[in-house]
Design an enzyme around this catalytic site. Structure first.
Site, mmCIF file in Angstrom:
data_model
loop_
_atom_site.group_PDB
_atom_site.id
_atom_site.type_symbol
_atom_site.label_atom_id
_atom_site.label_comp_id
_atom_site.label_asym_id
_atom_site.label_seq_id
_atom_site.Cartn_x
_atom_site.Cartn_y
_atom_site.Cartn_z
ATOM 1 C CD GLU A 186 -5.455 -2.465 -6.365
ATOM 2 O OE1 GLU A 186 -4.162 -3.121 -6.162
ATOM 3 O OE2 GLU A 186 -6.501 -2.655 -5.882
ATOM 4 C CE LYS A 222 -10.374 -5.091 -3.665
ATOM 5 N NZ LYS A 222 -10.516 -4.084 -2.741
ATOM 6 C CE LYS A 261 -4.172 -1.780 0.582
ATOM 7 N NZ LYS A 261 -5.053 -1.809 -0.452
ATOM 8 C CG ASP A 296 -9.895 -1.717 -5.793
ATOM 9 O OD1 ASP A 296 -11.191 -2.300 -5.799
ATOM 10 O OD2 ASP A 296 -9.223 -2.053 -4.739
HETATM 11 MG MG MG Z 1 -6.978 -1.790 -3.862
#
Ligand code: MG
Length: 370
Positions: free
Chosen positions: A214, A263, A164, A239
């Site tokens: 991302e 997702k 991250k 995302d």
């Molecule tokens: Mg993500």
């Protein structure tokens, strides 16, 4: 024709082994909603996975509970259906609330696969019996601590590492990891913490051979991502900006990304996730399955989805032991040599829910009957 004769909604609280920190939130105890969909004594399990706070998407554990209890469950309870698509159609009039919908649709998918005597993977069209496992490492704020986590991940054999990032924690950690560990499959997830004015900073990351960056820009943007993608050599993966098949199509048409993280929770369920998978496959766009710190129930759905042939990159699906001292499914998901996870071959999600463990972590429950 099937009918759901009982639905049980539970909130569970699972303490993470270690807190997970992204650019927008921190999770210590994971609160998830487990949905049980019953038909004639057979139970399917689903999981609704918003965070407790509305900083990843607008949903929270509380909003998902409210929408499931007041709108989604009443829309399907006792009504006839033949396939999960019939159930999804009844949920569709509710706008957004994707994670709430995905929990119920997921339970129906597990139930449907069990009723058909099929593994969920096969019911979805999956073709693999193992999937590569990637790991997401949160923001540590300390290079040595990050290095330790990544070393453990590489030693364990994960197929890909994602870190991250956020402004102030980006080029340095990436450079540090490259200097210390050399060339390995590495990517970075910004969770919408940059603006187009930061393009020069993100451009610096081009020097480090990331597989992708991302979601650098706003969670609801496609146009500026397209501009940024033109400036960067590193592929952008979206995302948060992809809540639906329509958004995925728009992103690919605009050139907003070259990779999509799919997702099921973010897009409202497995059906929409499969439609995005099919679109990516048609267009030759790499895709992978992301995660939301799921319990073994949600993880089983992700593993089944990730067995589809168009998921060509390792996803965020890690073994149970990465998150929990004890998972609520048996057997727990484990990492095989080669950094892979086995796709269960039993009916439905293919793992047994440990009812005793489920009861123990349940903090509220409500049963619904027609
Ligand atoms: Mg993500």
């Amino acid at each position: 024709m099937y009918r759901l004769d009982r639905i049980v909604l539970r909130e569970v609280a699972l303490p993470l082994k270690e807190p997970f920190v992204s650019g927008v939130s921190r999770v210590d105890v994971r609160r998830l909603l487990v949905v049980e969909a019953w038909c004639g004594g057979v139970c399917g399990y689903g999981e609704s996975s918003p965070l407790s706070d509305p900083y990843y998407t607008e949903e929270t554990t509380e909003t998902a509970w409210h929408v499931l209890e007041s709108f989604l469950i009443p829309a399907v309870l006792g009504r006839p259906w033949r396939s999960p698509a019939d159930v999804a159609a009844r949920l569709a009039p509710v706008r957004r609330h994707f994670m709430a919908k995905a929990g119920l649709e997921g339970a129906v998918w597990d139930l449907y696969a069990r009723l058909q005597g099929l593994p969920l993977s096969r019911a979805l069209g999956g073709t693999r019996d193992r999937i590569p496992s990637g790991i997401a490492v949160g923001i540590t704020g300390d290079l040595a601590a990050l290095g330790e986590r990544v070393k453990q991940a590489l030693d364990a054999g994960y197929a890909r590492v994602k870190i991250k990032i956020k402004p102030g924690w980006d080029v340095e950690p990436v450079r540090y990891l490259r200097e210390r560990f050399g060339d390995f499959p590495l990517m970075a997830d910004a969770n919408s913490t940059y603006t187009l004015q930061d393009a020069h900073r993100l451009k610096e990351l081009d020097a480090y051979g990331l597989i992708m960056i991302e979601q650098p820009l706003a969670w609801d943007d496609l146009v500026e991502h397209a501009r940024l993608q033109q400036l960067l050599e590193t592929p952008i993966c979206l995302d948060e900006s992809i809540p639906s098949l329509a958004a995925a199509r728009a992103a690919l048409d605009l050139g907003s990304c070259r990779v999509i993280n799919v997702k099921p929770g973010r897009v409202g369920g497995l059906l929409e996730a499969m439609a995005i998978h099919d679109l990516c496959r048609e267009r030759g766009v790499p895709a992978w399955c992301g995660g939301m710190l799921e319990s073994g129930i949600g993880r089983a759905h992700l593993v089944a989805l990730a067995s589809l042939p168009g998921f060509t990159l390792p996803g965020d699906i890690s073994p149970s032991g990465r998150y929990w001292e004890r998972d609520i499914v048996e057997p727990p998901f484990t990492l095989l040599p080669g950094g892979e996870i086995a796709v269960p071959s039993g009916p439905g999600i293919g793992v047994a829910v440990d009812r005793e463990a489920l009861e123990r972590c349940t903090v509220r429950a409500r049963a619904f009957a027609p």
